[in-house]
Scaffold this motif. Structure first.
Motif, PDB file in Angstrom:
ATOM      1  N   ALA A   1      -6.797  34.660  44.183  1.00  0.00           N
ATOM      2  CA  ALA A   1      -6.261  35.819  44.926  1.00  0.00           C
ATOM      3  C   ALA A   1      -6.964  36.019  46.472  1.00  0.00           C
ATOM      4  CB  ALA A   1      -6.202  37.100  44.275  1.00  0.00           C
ATOM      5  N   SER A   2      -8.323  35.900  46.468  1.00  0.00           N
ATOM      6  CA  SER A   2      -9.137  36.214  47.895  1.00  0.00           C
ATOM      7  C   SER A   2      -8.729  34.967  48.671  1.00  0.00           C
ATOM      8  CB  SER A   2     -10.417  36.661  47.706  1.00  0.00           C
ATOM      9  OG  SER A   2     -10.604  37.731  47.241  1.00  0.00           O
ATOM     10  N   SER A   3      -8.958  33.806  48.234  1.00  0.00           N
ATOM     11  CA  SER A   3      -8.602  32.646  48.812  1.00  0.00           C
ATOM     12  C   SER A   3      -7.116  32.510  49.354  1.00  0.00           C
ATOM     13  CB  SER A   3      -8.959  31.470  48.184  1.00  0.00           C
ATOM     14  OG  SER A   3     -10.116  31.204  47.627  1.00  0.00           O
ATOM     15  N   VAL A   4      -6.177  32.797  48.756  1.00  0.00           N
ATOM     16  CA  VAL A   4      -4.872  32.789  49.416  1.00  0.00           C
ATOM     17  C   VAL A   4      -4.538  33.792  50.310  1.00  0.00           C
ATOM     18  CG1 VAL A   4      -2.455  33.524  48.417  1.00  0.00           C
ATOM     19  CG2 VAL A   4      -3.515  32.130  46.917  1.00  0.00           C
TER      20      VAL A   4
ATOM     21  N   ASP B   1     -13.038  26.715  46.300  1.00  0.00           N
ATOM     22  CA  ASP B   1     -14.186  25.878  45.776  1.00  0.00           C
ATOM     23  C   ASP B   1     -15.429  26.560  46.543  1.00  0.00           C
ATOM     24  OD1 ASP B   1     -12.817  24.563  44.064  1.00  0.00           O
ATOM     25  OD2 ASP B   1     -12.495  22.770  45.562  1.00  0.00           O
ATOM     26  N   VAL B   2     -15.573  26.685  47.880  1.00  0.00           N
ATOM     27  CA  VAL B   2     -16.584  27.374  48.586  1.00  0.00           C
ATOM     28  C   VAL B   2     -16.756  28.636  48.037  1.00  0.00           C
ATOM     29  CG1 VAL B   2     -17.248  27.777  50.974  1.00  0.00           C
ATOM     30  CG2 VAL B   2     -15.886  25.663  50.600  1.00  0.00           C
ATOM     31  N   THR B   3     -16.033  29.371  47.859  1.00  0.00           N
ATOM     32  CA  THR B   3     -16.116  30.828  47.457  1.00  0.00           C
ATOM     33  C   THR B   3     -16.877  30.831  46.105  1.00  0.00           C
ATOM     34  OG1 THR B   3     -14.397  31.635  48.524  1.00  0.00           O
ATOM     35  CG2 THR B   3     -15.120  32.982  46.901  1.00  0.00           C
TER      36      THR B   3
ATOM     37  N   GLU C   1      -3.834  23.140  49.532  1.00  0.00           N
ATOM     38  CA  GLU C   1      -5.073  22.185  49.559  1.00  0.00           C
ATOM     39  C   GLU C   1      -6.178  23.209  50.276  1.00  0.00           C
ATOM     40  OE1 GLU C   1      -4.757  18.520  51.531  1.00  0.00           O
ATOM     41  OE2 GLU C   1      -3.485  17.748  49.981  1.00  0.00           O
ATOM     42  N   ALA C   2      -5.789  23.919  51.351  1.00  0.00           N
ATOM     43  CA  ALA C   2      -6.710  24.876  51.870  1.00  0.00           C
ATOM     44  C   ALA C   2      -7.154  26.120  50.889  1.00  0.00           C
ATOM     45  CB  ALA C   2      -6.038  25.604  53.239  1.00  0.00           C
ATOM     46  N   VAL C   3      -6.232  26.639  50.324  1.00  0.00           N
ATOM     47  CA  VAL C   3      -6.451  27.449  49.313  1.00  0.00           C
ATOM     48  C   VAL C   3      -7.388  27.004  48.170  1.00  0.00           C
ATOM     49  CG1 VAL C   3      -5.712  28.934  47.177  1.00  0.00           C
ATOM     50  CG2 VAL C   3      -4.177  28.743  49.216  1.00  0.00           C
ATOM     51  N   GLU C   4      -7.237  25.773  47.555  1.00  0.00           N
ATOM     52  CA  GLU C   4      -8.406  25.269  46.611  1.00  0.00           C
ATOM     53  C   GLU C   4      -9.627  25.101  47.435  1.00  0.00           C
ATOM     54  OE1 GLU C   4      -7.898  25.385  43.456  1.00  0.00           O
ATOM     55  OE2 GLU C   4      -6.032  26.161  43.791  1.00  0.00           O
TER      56      GLU C   4
ATOM     57  N   LEU D   1     -20.775  32.292  45.756  1.00  0.00           N
ATOM     58  CA  LEU D   1     -20.959  33.366  44.854  1.00  0.00           C
ATOM     59  C   LEU D   1     -22.070  33.150  43.765  1.00  0.00           C
ATOM     60  CD1 LEU D   1     -17.358  34.831  44.008  1.00  0.00           C
ATOM     61  CD2 LEU D   1     -19.318  35.941  45.557  1.00  0.00           C
ATOM     62  N   GLY D   2     -22.266  31.845  43.716  1.00  0.00           N
ATOM     63  CA  GLY D   2     -23.159  31.325  42.546  1.00  0.00           C
ATOM     64  C   GLY D   2     -24.419  31.104  43.156  1.00  0.00           C
TER      65      GLY D   2
END
Length: 91
Positions: A22-25, A54-56, A47-50, A60-61
């Motif tokens: 949701a944050s990515s969108v 992925d980067v998020t 593709e940008a959302v994905e 976070l990790g």
């Protein structure tokens, strides 16, 4: 910063996949200016959302803090109180 994008780091329990997506969108919507992209732009938008998700997830990790995890309910109550104060003075 877009108000709909919430802090995802240092919560107990950790951010869910749905919250990350949701944050990515919201981020891609803000950057692109599209709430819903046209068919011609849908693939690039998705593709940008994905990619952002992925980067998020990776970010976070990898983040480290000595601060105790925040409580979701306490933080939500703070947001509601700020909103109530903001909207009460705006009227």
């Amino acid at each position: 910063m877009c108000r709909n994008i919430r802090t995802l780091y240092n919560f107990d329990p950790p951010a869910t996949e749905e919250e990350i997506r949701a944050s990515s969108v919201q981020y891609v919507r803000k950057v692109s200016g599209f709430n819903k992209p046209s068919q011609a732009n849908a693939e690039a938008f998705d593709e940008a959302v994905e990619a952002v998700a992925d980067v998020t997830r990776e970010l976070l990790g990898r983040l480290v803090t000595s601060a105790p995890p925040k409580d979701r309910e306490v933080e939500a109550a703070k947001r509601r109180a700020r909103a109530a104060e903001r909207y009460a003075t705006a009227a």
